[in-house]
Write a protein that holds these residues in place. Sequence first.
Motif, PDB file in Angstrom:
ATOM      1  N   UNK A 224     -30.412  38.761 -15.655  1.00 29.42           N
ATOM      2  CA  UNK A 224     -31.130  38.309 -16.855  1.00 29.42           C
ATOM      3  C   UNK A 224     -32.556  37.909 -16.504  1.00 29.42           C
ATOM      4  N   UNK A 225     -32.713  37.173 -15.424  1.00 33.58           N
ATOM      5  CA  UNK A 225     -34.045  36.724 -15.024  1.00 33.58           C
ATOM      6  C   UNK A 225     -34.917  37.911 -14.632  1.00 33.58           C
ATOM      7  N   UNK A 226     -34.382  38.824 -13.872  1.00 32.27           N
ATOM      8  CA  UNK A 226     -35.171  39.982 -13.422  1.00 32.27           C
ATOM      9  C   UNK A 226     -35.577  40.851 -14.601  1.00 32.27           C
ATOM     10  N   UNK A 227     -34.673  41.008 -15.585  1.00 34.38           N
ATOM     11  CA  UNK A 227     -35.015  41.796 -16.768  1.00 34.38           C
ATOM     12  C   UNK A 227     -36.145  41.125 -17.546  1.00 34.38           C
ATOM     13  N   UNK A 228     -36.127  39.781 -17.621  1.00 32.57           N
ATOM     14  CA  UNK A 228     -37.189  39.067 -18.304  1.00 32.57           C
ATOM     15  C   UNK A 228     -38.521  39.217 -17.595  1.00 32.57           C
ATOM     16  N   UNK A 229     -38.505  39.260 -16.271  1.00 35.43           N
ATOM     17  CA  UNK A 229     -39.723  39.457 -15.495  1.00 35.43           C
ATOM     18  C   UNK A 229     -40.307  40.838 -15.783  1.00 35.43           C
ATOM     19  N   UNK A 230     -39.461  41.847 -15.757  1.00 31.42           N
ATOM     20  CA  UNK A 230     -39.929  43.218 -15.972  1.00 31.42           C
ATOM     21  C   UNK A 230     -40.453  43.413 -17.386  1.00 31.42           C
ATOM     22  N   UNK A 231     -39.768  42.833 -18.373  1.00 30.84           N
ATOM     23  CA  UNK A 231     -40.208  43.012 -19.762  1.00 30.84           C
ATOM     24  C   UNK A 231     -41.526  42.302 -20.039  1.00 30.84           C
ATOM     25  N   UNK A 232     -41.886  41.324 -19.203  1.00 30.04           N
ATOM     26  CA  UNK A 232     -43.151  40.601 -19.361  1.00 30.04           C
ATOM     27  C   UNK A 232     -44.283  41.251 -18.568  1.00 30.04           C
ATOM     28  N   UNK A 233     -44.030  42.419 -17.998  1.00 28.40           N
ATOM     29  CA  UNK A 233     -45.069  43.127 -17.267  1.00 28.40           C
ATOM     30  C   UNK A 233     -45.390  42.519 -15.917  1.00 28.40           C
ATOM     31  N   UNK A 234     -44.431  41.855 -15.336  1.00 29.41           N
ATOM     32  CA  UNK A 234     -44.623  41.250 -14.023  1.00 29.41           C
ATOM     33  C   UNK A 234     -43.645  41.857 -13.029  1.00 29.41           C
ATOM     34  N   UNK A 235     -43.863  41.559 -11.764  1.00 25.98           N
ATOM     35  CA  UNK A 235     -42.977  42.057 -10.722  1.00 25.98           C
ATOM     36  C   UNK A 235     -42.602  40.912  -9.799  1.00 25.98           C
ATOM     37  N   UNK A 236     -41.510  41.065  -9.093  1.00 23.46           N
ATOM     38  CA  UNK A 236     -41.023  40.004  -8.209  1.00 23.46           C
ATOM     39  C   UNK A 236     -41.943  39.848  -7.005  1.00 23.46           C
ATOM     40  N   UNK A 237     -42.080  38.601  -6.555  1.00 20.88           N
ATOM     41  CA  UNK A 237     -42.935  38.313  -5.409  1.00 20.88           C
ATOM     42  C   UNK A 237     -42.205  37.391  -4.435  1.00 20.88           C
ATOM     43  N   UNK A 238     -40.937  37.664  -4.223  1.00 22.28           N
ATOM     44  CA  UNK A 238     -40.145  36.850  -3.297  1.00 22.28           C
ATOM     45  C   UNK A 238     -38.700  36.799  -3.741  1.00 22.28           C
ATOM     46  N   UNK A 239     -37.883  36.128  -2.941  1.00 19.15           N
ATOM     47  CA  UNK A 239     -36.461  35.982  -3.244  1.00 19.15           C
ATOM     48  C   UNK A 239     -36.260  34.806  -4.196  1.00 19.15           C
ATOM     49  N   UNK A 240     -35.193  34.822  -4.980  1.00 24.69           N
ATOM     50  CA  UNK A 240     -34.970  33.738  -5.943  1.00 24.69           C
ATOM     51  C   UNK A 240     -34.540  32.439  -5.269  1.00 24.69           C
ATOM     52  N   UNK A 241     -34.801  31.348  -5.976  1.00 24.12           N
ATOM     53  CA  UNK A 241     -34.427  30.002  -5.547  1.00 24.12           C
ATOM     54  C   UNK A 241     -33.448  29.416  -6.553  1.00 24.12           C
ATOM     55  N   UNK A 242     -32.468  28.684  -6.049  1.00 21.36           N
ATOM     56  CA  UNK A 242     -31.608  27.884  -6.907  1.00 21.36           C
ATOM     57  C   UNK A 242     -31.983  26.416  -6.726  1.00 21.36           C
ATOM     58  N   UNK A 243     -32.303  25.730  -7.818  1.00 19.56           N
ATOM     59  CA  UNK A 243     -32.578  24.297  -7.799  1.00 19.56           C
ATOM     60  C   UNK A 243     -31.424  23.602  -8.523  1.00 19.56           C
ATOM     61  N   UNK A 244     -30.762  22.695  -7.823  1.00 19.04           N
ATOM     62  CA  UNK A 244     -29.550  22.078  -8.360  1.00 19.04           C
ATOM     63  C   UNK A 244     -29.929  20.824  -9.140  1.00 19.04           C
ATOM     64  N   UNK A 245     -30.075  20.986 -10.443  1.00 16.61           N
ATOM     65  CA  UNK A 245     -30.544  19.893 -11.295  1.00 16.61           C
ATOM     66  C   UNK A 245     -29.427  18.917 -11.663  1.00 16.61           C
TER      67      UNK A 245
END
Length: 269
Positions: A224-245
């Motif tokens: 879901x996150x990667x699809x949102x990045x692509x649809x916004x005209x951006x590309x990934x610039x690293x590996x994802x992070x999990x922040x435990x809120x």
Amino acid sequence: MREYYRIHELAQLFGLCPDTLRYYEERGLLHPVRGENRYRMYGIQDVVTLNIIRSLRDLDLPTGEIRGYLEARTVEETLALLDREEDALNGRIRALEGARQEARRRRERLEHYAKAVCGPVEFLQEEARPCVFLREDIILEGEIDFLLKKLESRHQDYIKVIGDQCMGAAVDGESLKRGVYNHFSRVFFLTEPGLPCDGALPAGEYARLFYRGSYDRLEEHWHTLRAGVESAGRTLDGAPLELYRVDAHDTNQEDEYVTELQVKVREKQ
């Protein structure tokens, strides 16, 4: 009026066990006499001395310092002791105030993230975020809590697993390329500027989403996150992070867990 009291009588009077009185005697703080059958017998001066010992032990003074005070006790020495007592109490007050502020920040974190809207992809600018981290070749999902505790033990003066610092883990990028979603490369705590750190999460634009529930749904949320990045005209610039809120340290209910999934992005060339 009785002149002496047995060890069990004095222990009961002060709410102590007899072994404690024997220990004070070994340390040179009490000096009972021996009565019939070699029983320890305590006089009125021992009662006075024990009152002093209990007061000073409440301040965590070591027995050696207490013995020195008892042996050289004067009004002047007592006034000097009261100065040290006031310093010790002020230190405790500062520590308690710090603990209260930390509890308030933890409450604010829980109240804030319990209301987080899960699912939508958002973009935000992040400053460089200093952190302490522990890196391994491959960290499995089940090892994260153990390694966070290990990391805390290295920085226990200013890092707490149960506190107000944000903790998280970086997904292993190479494993992700192979479709493996439960491998991580490091765990970390974000720290306050000015504190010792091992590095920083880089500044820049990040895409993020929040999700609730089990961590084994990372694959679904990452897509879901990667699809949102692509649809916004951006590309990934690293590996994802999990922040435990919100996590197992805050609730037993897995559906109350709140994880922030972030990834650094950049404009497509």
